[in-house]
Design a protein around this motif. Structure first.
Motif, PDB file in Angstrom:
ATOM      1  N   GLY A  50       2.128   1.416  -3.651  1.00 12.23           N
ATOM      2  CA  GLY A  50       1.070   1.526  -4.650  1.00 12.23           C
ATOM      3  C   GLY A  50       1.006   0.390  -5.648  1.00 12.23           C
ATOM      4  O   GLY A  50       0.431   0.548  -6.713  1.00 12.23           O
ATOM      5  N   TRP A  86      -5.707  -0.678   6.122  1.00 11.45           N
ATOM      6  CA  TRP A  86      -5.924   0.397   5.166  1.00 11.45           C
ATOM      7  C   TRP A  86      -4.635   1.168   5.047  1.00 11.45           C
ATOM      8  O   TRP A  86      -3.964   1.436   6.046  1.00 11.45           O
ATOM      9  CB  TRP A  86      -7.043   1.312   5.641  1.00 11.45           C
ATOM     10  CG  TRP A  86      -7.262   2.496   4.770  1.00 11.45           C
ATOM     11  CD1 TRP A  86      -7.971   2.527   3.605  1.00 11.45           C
ATOM     12  CD2 TRP A  86      -6.780   3.826   4.977  1.00 11.45           C
ATOM     13  NE1 TRP A  86      -7.956   3.792   3.086  1.00 11.45           N
ATOM     14  CE2 TRP A  86      -7.214   4.618   3.895  1.00 11.45           C
ATOM     15  CE3 TRP A  86      -5.995   4.416   5.944  1.00 11.45           C
ATOM     16  CZ2 TRP A  86      -6.919   5.946   3.793  1.00 11.45           C
ATOM     17  CZ3 TRP A  86      -5.694   5.752   5.830  1.00 11.45           C
ATOM     18  CH2 TRP A  86      -6.162   6.510   4.763  1.00 11.45           C
ATOM     19  N   GLY A  87      -4.266   1.510   3.821  1.00  8.83           N
ATOM     20  CA  GLY A  87      -3.034   2.247   3.629  1.00  8.83           C
ATOM     21  C   GLY A  87      -3.148   3.251   2.504  1.00  8.83           C
ATOM     22  O   GLY A  87      -4.080   3.219   1.703  1.00  8.83           O
ATOM     23  N   GLN A  88      -2.178   4.138   2.462  1.00  4.16           N
ATOM     24  CA  GLN A  88      -2.142   5.190   1.460  1.00  4.16           C
ATOM     25  C   GLN A  88      -0.751   5.214   0.836  1.00  4.16           C
ATOM     26  O   GLN A  88       0.252   4.976   1.505  1.00  4.16           O
ATOM     27  CB  GLN A  88      -2.437   6.531   2.122  1.00  4.16           C
ATOM     28  CG  GLN A  88      -2.537   7.675   1.169  1.00  4.16           C
ATOM     29  CD  GLN A  88      -3.007   8.938   1.884  1.00  4.16           C
ATOM     30  OE1 GLN A  88      -3.225   8.961   3.085  1.00  4.16           O
ATOM     31  NE2 GLN A  88      -3.171   9.994   1.127  1.00  4.16           N
ATOM     32  N   VAL A  89      -0.688   5.506  -0.472  1.00  2.36           N
ATOM     33  CA  VAL A  89       0.579   5.561  -1.181  1.00  2.36           C
ATOM     34  C   VAL A  89       1.410   6.718  -0.637  1.00  2.36           C
ATOM     35  O   VAL A  89       0.912   7.827  -0.480  1.00  2.36           O
ATOM     36  CB  VAL A  89       0.351   5.720  -2.697  1.00  2.36           C
ATOM     37  CG1 VAL A  89       1.654   5.905  -3.427  1.00  2.36           C
ATOM     38  CG2 VAL A  89      -0.397   4.532  -3.244  1.00  2.36           C
ATOM     39  N   ASP A  90       2.665   6.430  -0.331  1.00  2.00           N
ATOM     40  CA  ASP A  90       3.587   7.447   0.171  1.00  2.00           C
ATOM     41  C   ASP A  90       4.317   8.049  -1.032  1.00  2.00           C
ATOM     42  O   ASP A  90       5.138   7.391  -1.665  1.00  2.00           O
ATOM     43  CB  ASP A  90       4.577   6.821   1.143  1.00  2.00           C
ATOM     44  CG  ASP A  90       5.411   7.846   1.871  1.00  2.00           C
ATOM     45  OD1 ASP A  90       5.199   9.057   1.644  1.00  2.00           O
ATOM     46  OD2 ASP A  90       6.277   7.445   2.656  1.00  2.00           O
ATOM     47  N   ASP A  91       4.003   9.298  -1.358  1.00  2.00           N
ATOM     48  CA  ASP A  91       4.589   9.946  -2.535  1.00  2.00           C
ATOM     49  C   ASP A  91       6.096  10.150  -2.407  1.00  2.00           C
ATOM     50  O   ASP A  91       6.792  10.268  -3.402  1.00  2.00           O
ATOM     51  CB  ASP A  91       3.913  11.293  -2.796  1.00  2.00           C
ATOM     52  CG  ASP A  91       2.467  11.121  -3.227  1.00  2.00           C
ATOM     53  OD1 ASP A  91       2.160  10.086  -3.858  1.00  2.00           O
ATOM     54  OD2 ASP A  91       1.652  12.012  -2.933  1.00  2.00           O
ATOM     55  N   GLN A 150      -5.120   6.032  -4.762  1.00  2.00           N
ATOM     56  CA  GLN A 150      -4.020   6.332  -3.851  1.00  2.00           C
ATOM     57  C   GLN A 150      -4.176   5.627  -2.507  1.00  2.00           C
ATOM     58  O   GLN A 150      -3.223   5.541  -1.744  1.00  2.00           O
ATOM     59  CB  GLN A 150      -3.917   7.847  -3.627  1.00  2.00           C
ATOM     60  CG  GLN A 150      -3.478   8.606  -4.854  1.00  2.00           C
ATOM     61  CD  GLN A 150      -2.009   8.376  -5.138  1.00  2.00           C
ATOM     62  OE1 GLN A 150      -1.187   8.299  -4.243  1.00  2.00           O
ATOM     63  NE2 GLN A 150      -1.687   8.251  -6.415  1.00  2.00           N
ATOM     64  N   THR A 151      -5.363   5.125  -2.200  1.00  2.00           N
ATOM     65  CA  THR A 151      -5.599   4.407  -0.956  1.00  2.00           C
ATOM     66  C   THR A 151      -6.162   3.031  -1.274  1.00  2.00           C
ATOM     67  O   THR A 151      -6.779   2.833  -2.318  1.00  2.00           O
ATOM     68  CB  THR A 151      -6.590   5.155  -0.050  1.00  2.00           C
ATOM     69  OG1 THR A 151      -7.842   5.280  -0.732  1.00  2.00           O
ATOM     70  CG2 THR A 151      -6.075   6.518   0.326  1.00  2.00           C
ATOM     71  N   TYR A 175      -2.223  -0.212  -7.965  1.00  2.00           N
ATOM     72  CA  TYR A 175      -3.535   0.133  -7.432  1.00  2.00           C
ATOM     73  C   TYR A 175      -4.169   1.212  -8.291  1.00  2.00           C
ATOM     74  O   TYR A 175      -3.475   2.072  -8.845  1.00  2.00           O
ATOM     75  CB  TYR A 175      -3.431   0.637  -5.992  1.00  2.00           C
ATOM     76  CG  TYR A 175      -3.080  -0.439  -4.981  1.00  2.00           C
ATOM     77  CD1 TYR A 175      -3.755  -1.640  -4.968  1.00  2.00           C
ATOM     78  CD2 TYR A 175      -2.092  -0.239  -4.047  1.00  2.00           C
ATOM     79  CE1 TYR A 175      -3.453  -2.619  -4.052  1.00  2.00           C
ATOM     80  CE2 TYR A 175      -1.772  -1.203  -3.114  1.00  2.00           C
ATOM     81  CZ  TYR A 175      -2.465  -2.395  -3.128  1.00  2.00           C
ATOM     82  OH  TYR A 175      -2.154  -3.351  -2.213  1.00  2.00           O
ATOM     83  N   THR A 181       0.820  -1.207   0.000  1.00  2.00           N
ATOM     84  CA  THR A 181       0.000   0.000   0.000  1.00  2.00           C
ATOM     85  C   THR A 181       0.857   1.262   0.000  1.00  2.00           C
ATOM     86  O   THR A 181       0.477   2.271  -0.575  1.00  2.00           O
ATOM     87  CB  THR A 181      -0.948   0.029   1.207  1.00  2.00           C
ATOM     88  OG1 THR A 181      -0.191  -0.103   2.401  1.00  2.00           O
ATOM     89  CG2 THR A 181      -1.971  -1.069   1.114  1.00  2.00           C
ATOM     90  N   GLN A 182       2.033   1.212   0.635  1.00  2.04           N
ATOM     91  CA  GLN A 182       2.901   2.389   0.640  1.00  2.04           C
ATOM     92  C   GLN A 182       3.497   2.654  -0.738  1.00  2.04           C
ATOM     93  O   GLN A 182       3.702   3.794  -1.123  1.00  2.04           O
ATOM     94  CB  GLN A 182       4.028   2.207   1.655  1.00  2.04           C
ATOM     95  CG  GLN A 182       3.571   2.294   3.078  1.00  2.04           C
ATOM     96  CD  GLN A 182       4.717   2.103   4.053  1.00  2.04           C
ATOM     97  OE1 GLN A 182       5.848   1.855   3.662  1.00  2.04           O
ATOM     98  NE2 GLN A 182       4.421   2.215   5.334  1.00  2.04           N
TER      99      GLN A 182
END
Length: 99
Positions: free
Chosen positions: A12, A67-72, A46-47, A43, A9-10
């Motif tokens: 993507g 649950w995770g979000q992409v770390d830009d 972004q989440t 994905y 998830t980090q």
């Protein structure tokens, strides 16, 4: 597997299963929407929600939902588009370019 899903998830993308070459055609999993990753999949958003299931020897089952979000900051910068990748349009409908 849970740490792998958190990293996915980090970054993507879902990493492929190393030992999966063909899916078993006798599985009943294909009545529902599912994706077996035999290639790296990005994905769509972004989440994402990710889940990991584990079964113990004593009969205990555990399912972790995260649950995770992409770390830009971890993603490499996108290269600028090359001139071949750009689309040019002129409303005249074709013809030749003047030199």
């Amino acid at each position: 597997n849970f740490v792998k899903s958190l990293y996915s998830t980090q970054w993507g993308c879902v990493t492929p299963n190393v030992h999966l070459s063909t899916a078993n055609p006798h599985m009943d999993a294909f009545d529902q929407p599912c994706a077996l990753a035999n290639d790296c999949l990005e994905y769509k958003m972004q989440t994402a929600f990710v889940g990991v299931m584990a079964r113990g020897f004593g009969g205990s089952n555990v399912y972790l939902l995260g649950w995770g979000q992409v770390d830009d900051k971890k993603l490499p910068p996108m290269p600028p588009p090359s001139i071949e990748d750009q689309i040019f349009f002129w409303p005249g409908g074709g013809g030749s370019l003047e030199k």
